[in-house]
Design a protein around this motif. Structure first.
Motif, PDB file in Angstrom:
ATOM      1  N   ILE A   1       0.833  -1.193   0.000  1.00  0.00           N
ATOM      2  CA  ILE A   1       0.000   0.000   0.000  1.00  0.00           C
ATOM      3  C   ILE A   1       0.872   1.249   0.000  1.00  0.00           C
ATOM      4  O   ILE A   1       1.944   1.247   0.606  1.00  0.00           O
ATOM      5  CB  ILE A   1      -0.872   0.016   1.272  1.00  0.00           C
TER       6      ILE A   1
ATOM      7  N   MET B   1       7.145   5.441  -2.557  1.00  0.00           N
ATOM      8  CA  MET B   1       6.604   4.118  -2.840  1.00  0.00           C
ATOM      9  C   MET B   1       6.517   3.863  -4.337  1.00  0.00           C
ATOM     10  O   MET B   1       6.757   2.753  -4.806  1.00  0.00           O
ATOM     11  CB  MET B   1       5.216   3.945  -2.206  1.00  0.00           C
TER      12      MET B   1
ATOM     13  N   GLU C   1      10.424  -7.427   4.061  1.00  0.00           N
ATOM     14  CA  GLU C   1      10.008  -8.758   3.627  1.00  0.00           C
ATOM     15  C   GLU C   1       8.968  -8.664   2.502  1.00  0.00           C
ATOM     16  O   GLU C   1       8.979  -9.461   1.565  1.00  0.00           O
ATOM     17  CB  GLU C   1       9.443  -9.565   4.806  1.00  0.00           C
TER      18      GLU C   1
ATOM     19  N   LEU D   1      -2.541   3.604   4.560  1.00  0.00           N
ATOM     20  CA  LEU D   1      -2.147   2.418   5.323  1.00  0.00           C
ATOM     21  C   LEU D   1      -3.066   2.225   6.524  1.00  0.00           C
ATOM     22  O   LEU D   1      -3.517   1.119   6.807  1.00  0.00           O
ATOM     23  CB  LEU D   1      -0.702   2.568   5.806  1.00  0.00           C
TER      24      LEU D   1
ATOM     25  N   PHE E   1      -5.290  -1.012   7.371  1.00  0.00           N
ATOM     26  CA  PHE E   1      -5.094  -1.838   8.567  1.00  0.00           C
ATOM     27  C   PHE E   1      -6.354  -1.874   9.430  1.00  0.00           C
ATOM     28  O   PHE E   1      -6.682  -2.889  10.034  1.00  0.00           O
ATOM     29  CB  PHE E   1      -3.894  -1.345   9.382  1.00  0.00           C
TER      30      PHE E   1
ATOM     31  N   GLU F   1       0.425  -0.650  12.074  1.00  0.00           N
ATOM     32  CA  GLU F   1      -0.475  -1.801  11.961  1.00  0.00           C
ATOM     33  C   GLU F   1      -0.950  -2.228  13.357  1.00  0.00           C
ATOM     34  O   GLU F   1      -2.141  -2.421  13.588  1.00  0.00           O
ATOM     35  CB  GLU F   1       0.273  -2.943  11.267  1.00  0.00           C
TER      36      GLU F   1
END
Ligand SMILES: Nc1ncnc2c1ncn2[C@@H]1O[C@H](COP(=O)(O)OP(=O)(O)OP(=O)(O)O)[C@@H](O)[C@H]1O
Ligand SMILES: [Mg+2]
Length: 447
Positions: A139, A145, A173, A319, A323, A359
């Protein structure tokens, strides 16, 4: 229903194709020359082009590049009379999908057309799925980004080793997975391994495998993760924690493309793309001789830096909404909208734990919220209570031992970073393995 272009100078073939394919439910347009075909594809998009090789103005193979335009380009089937099979094969090397020999029956025609269309359908579905796996979960539309996505798109196509750097919780990750799923190895396995979670010999055998009897307890042989990632991607997370004595072995694996299992005598060839990640500066490790410089250069063929969340505040609202929605789904609650004030509050925070901290904040907010919106109080709550680190206080007659102080301090830091071991270890200036040891030592580890 698909759109099909038929290119043939024989009126009979055009009529047959239009009739058979029209009745199969497709929309068919027919032209009688190469020029007509080129004009038709420049006018609109076709799913499939059936093109005769022997055309009066130009041969079908030479106009292939012009037919294979558009996104996605049509599947091109060549129509050929027996003497020009060679040309048909040349055509397939140039991107035609298949060919059909003249004369052909209606059944034959239906079959090749159906096969080509079904293949395209599969390809599209697969392409979309892998794309979704690769980017769908990422996102954020901030310039940082967007740039990150562009880099991933480019780097995914190569097999070069990649080093992903960035603070804890920034999404390293996620980037590694995106690289895997956007590239040629997407159909292979993505094998993540945390280099900080296992000690020396165990990690050695985990990565490179072992032969039977290599050490006490090795009753069977075991293939390592390098082999498990064959034609896929091996993700070496927390590479900075890789013990120094294993580093030459990894270097060799990267350089020679082969690994030697623990206790083994011969090397095994491996074909795994390696992506490594670290939230510690490897350069600092090189200075303190805990990380080999040669390995660093071999890993950092390409470096991707994932920016901290505070450097892209524009992503925070998107974000946070994402979330909140996910957390509501997990908690089986109805959707909770974030108020503008709550979003403004979130955007103003420094987020030392980056996206993961955001998050967790929203997960907690959704679970604890009593109203039907999330306001400042909901998203600011417990954080502000724990966010003021003070040293454990004690009075003169109650002098704590060093161990007691250490235990209390570890607890405090764990609380501060929402029980995230990696982050806590980082804040404490020790590696994760050391933190685990201490947690066990002080009885702070549940398992
Ligand atoms: N751009 C993003 N969009 C959606 N979710 C994200 C994004 N970046 C990170 N996340 C989520 O934040 C969490 C942390 O991301 P991730 O595990 O990739 O971080 P990391 O950089 O590997 O952290 P660490 O160094 O602590 O291992 C994950 O749950 C991940 O799904
Ligand atoms: Mg990680």
């Amino acid at each position: 229903m698909s759109t099909i272009l038929v290119v043939d100078d024989e009126r009979g073939i055009r009529a047959l194709c239009s009739d058979v394919l029209g009745r199969a439910g497709h929309e068919v347009e027919a032209v009688d020359s190469a020029a007509g075909a080129v004009a038709a594809v420049s006018r609109r998009r076709f799913d499939l082009v059936l093109c005769d090789i022997n055309l009066p103005d130009q041969d079908g193979v030479s106009i292939l590049p012009k037919l294979l335009t558009g996104d996605p380009p049509p599947a091109v089937l060549l129509i050929t009379a027996y003497p020009s099979i060679d040309t048909a094969v040349r055509g397939m090397k140039l991107g035609a999908r298949d060919y059909i020999g003249k004369p052909f029956s209606p059944d034959e025609l239906r079959l090749v057309v159906q096969r080509a269309l079904a293949e395209d359908e599969l390809r599209r579905a697969h392409g979309e799925l892998t794309k979704r796996l690769a980017y769908g979960s990422m996102i954020g539309d901030s310039p940082a980004m967007q740039q990150l996505r562009a880099t991933i798109g480019k780097v995914a196509q190569s097999d070069a080793t990649v080093l992903i750097t960035g603070e804890s919780g920034t999404g390293k990750e996620l980037v590694a997975r995106a690289l895997h799923f956007a590239g040629r190895r997407a159909s292979g396995t993505f094998v993540p391994v945390n280099c900080g979670a296992l000690v020396g010999t165990l990690l050695d055998s985990e990565l490179f495998g072992h032969v039977r009897g290599a050490f006490t307890g090795a009753d069977t042989s075991k293939r390592g993760l390098f082999v498990a990632a064959e034609s896929g991607t091996l993700f070496l997370d927390e590479i900075g924690e890789l013990p120094i004595d294993l580093q030459p072995k990894l270097l060799r694996a990267l350089q020679e493309g082969e690994v030697k299992p623990v206790g083994g005598t011969s090397a095994i060839r491996v074909d795994a793309r390696v992506i490594a990640a670290t939230n510690r500066s490897l350069e600092a490790g090189i200075k303190t001789a805990s990380f080999r410089e040669d390995l660093f250069y071999r890993l950092a063929v390409i470096t991707i830096e994932v920016p901290p969340l505070r450097a892209r505040p524009g992503d925070i609202a998107q974000l946070a909404r994402h979330f909140a929605e996910q957390a509501a789904l997990r908690a089986e609650r109805s959707r909770l909208e974030l108020t503008d004030a709550a979003l403004a509050h979130l955007a103003a925070q420094p987020w030392p734990g980056n996206v993961r901290e955001l998050e967790n904040t929203l997960e907690r907010a959704v679970i604890l919220a009593s109203g039907d919106v999330l306001d400042v109080a909901d998203v600011a709550g417990p954080r502000s209570v724990t966010a003021s680190p003070t040293l454990t206080t004690f009075t003169g007659d109650q002098v704590p031992t060093l161990d007691e102080l250490e235990r209390a301090h570890i607890l405090r830091v764990l609380q501060l970073c929402d029980n995230q071991k990696t982050k806590a270890a980082q804040m404490l200036g020790i590696n994760r393995t050391t933190l685990w040891k201490k947690l066990r030592q002080y009885g702070l580890e549940p398992e």
